[in-house]
Write a protein that holds these residues in place. Sequence first.
Motif, PDB file in Angstrom:
ATOM      1  N   GLN A   2       0.827  -1.196   0.000  1.00 40.00           N
ATOM      2  CA  GLN A   2       0.000   0.000   0.000  1.00 40.00           C
ATOM      3  C   GLN A   2       0.867   1.254   0.000  1.00 40.00           C
ATOM      4  OE1 GLN A   2      -2.447  -1.448   3.575  1.00 40.00           O
ATOM      5  NE2 GLN A   2      -3.884  -0.142   2.516  1.00 40.00           N
ATOM      6  N   SER A   3       0.315   2.332  -0.591  1.00 35.45           N
ATOM      7  CA  SER A   3       1.013   3.606  -0.495  1.00 35.45           C
ATOM      8  C   SER A   3       0.936   4.099   0.943  1.00 35.45           C
ATOM      9  CB  SER A   3       0.375   4.633  -1.426  1.00 35.45           C
ATOM     10  OG  SER A   3      -0.917   4.978  -0.965  1.00 35.45           O
ATOM     11  N   ALA A   4       1.842   4.994   1.297  1.00 39.02           N
ATOM     12  CA  ALA A   4       1.894   5.480   2.677  1.00 39.02           C
ATOM     13  C   ALA A   4       0.576   6.127   3.101  1.00 39.02           C
ATOM     14  CB  ALA A   4       3.050   6.461   2.834  1.00 39.02           C
ATOM     15  N   LEU A   5       0.012   6.973   2.241  1.00 38.60           N
ATOM     16  CA  LEU A   5      -1.222   7.663   2.615  1.00 38.60           C
ATOM     17  C   LEU A   5      -2.401   6.694   2.708  1.00 38.60           C
ATOM     18  CD1 LEU A   5      -1.029  11.019   0.613  1.00 38.60           C
ATOM     19  CD2 LEU A   5      -0.724  10.667   3.065  1.00 38.60           C
ATOM     20  N   SER A   6      -2.436   5.696   1.830  1.00 41.55           N
ATOM     21  CA  SER A   6      -3.569   4.765   1.837  1.00 41.55           C
ATOM     22  C   SER A   6      -3.613   3.932   3.119  1.00 41.55           C
ATOM     23  CB  SER A   6      -3.535   3.863   0.609  1.00 41.55           C
ATOM     24  OG  SER A   6      -2.467   2.938   0.676  1.00 41.55           O
ATOM     25  N   HIS A   9      -6.231   5.439   5.350  1.00 42.54           N
ATOM     26  CA  HIS A   9      -7.610   5.597   4.888  1.00 42.54           C
ATOM     27  C   HIS A   9      -8.542   4.660   5.652  1.00 42.54           C
ATOM     28  CE1 HIS A   9      -6.316   7.279   0.674  1.00 42.54           C
ATOM     29  NE2 HIS A   9      -6.060   8.095   1.665  1.00 42.54           N
TER      30      HIS A   9
END
Length: 256
Positions: A2-6, A9
Amino acid sequence: MQSALSLFHLQGRTAVVTGGGVGLGLGMARGLAQAGANLVLISQRPLQEDVKAELASYNVNVHTLQADLSVLGDLAKIAEQSVALAGGKVDILINNAGIIRRTPAADHPLEDWHDVLRLNLDAAFYLCQQFGKHMIANGYGKIINIASMLSYQGGINVPGYTASKHGIAGITKALANEWASKGVNVNAIAPGYMATDNTSALRQDEQRSGEILGRIPAHRWGTPEDLAGAAIYLSSSASDYVNGHVLCVDGGWMNR
């Protein structure tokens, strides 16, 4: 990966927040809604319509349940109703509801002791138990208990509150030991001195308020919004390998 921001979420998740209509509970609920979580807010008082509208403006579902969590015999039904309002699945529980009674220990009424322990500790454990069973069955869940600086210290004139918050730290660790392998993360947030109704007496006491602020490196009282980031982190995939931790959000109080 996963991306860091995701990782942070919360879309598609549903959070139950006790005491979620005011103060620290509302501050955390706002943060979860902004991160995409649907909400079930349990409060003893009706949620103000403007607050509900604000939370819904983040394009999440907001349900409310008015209940007195100190009536322990009602908690199984309250948990069942919360799951129903959530559409059959609760992913996050924030055990925030609590009270404080201030009287010197030598004169502390037994009734106050029992009232505080019943809501702050007994109800919190029972809700962990009820929602924990649900989460274990689903193989996933995040439980966040609200501890305190008095999970570490003794405080002054608040023996019942101190006992309850030491207990919260203990059951957080105990449940984490049992449930981490079942996909359920149990952690706690220990707020520092926050500007809420619970601390109004302290903030109005010029001498005591000055003593408190003098020890806080940030040199200010915390706000409910200061807990939002910690709540999002412990509710999200970013904390999947965090178990039994008590996270201080205190402006540096414990450093001193």
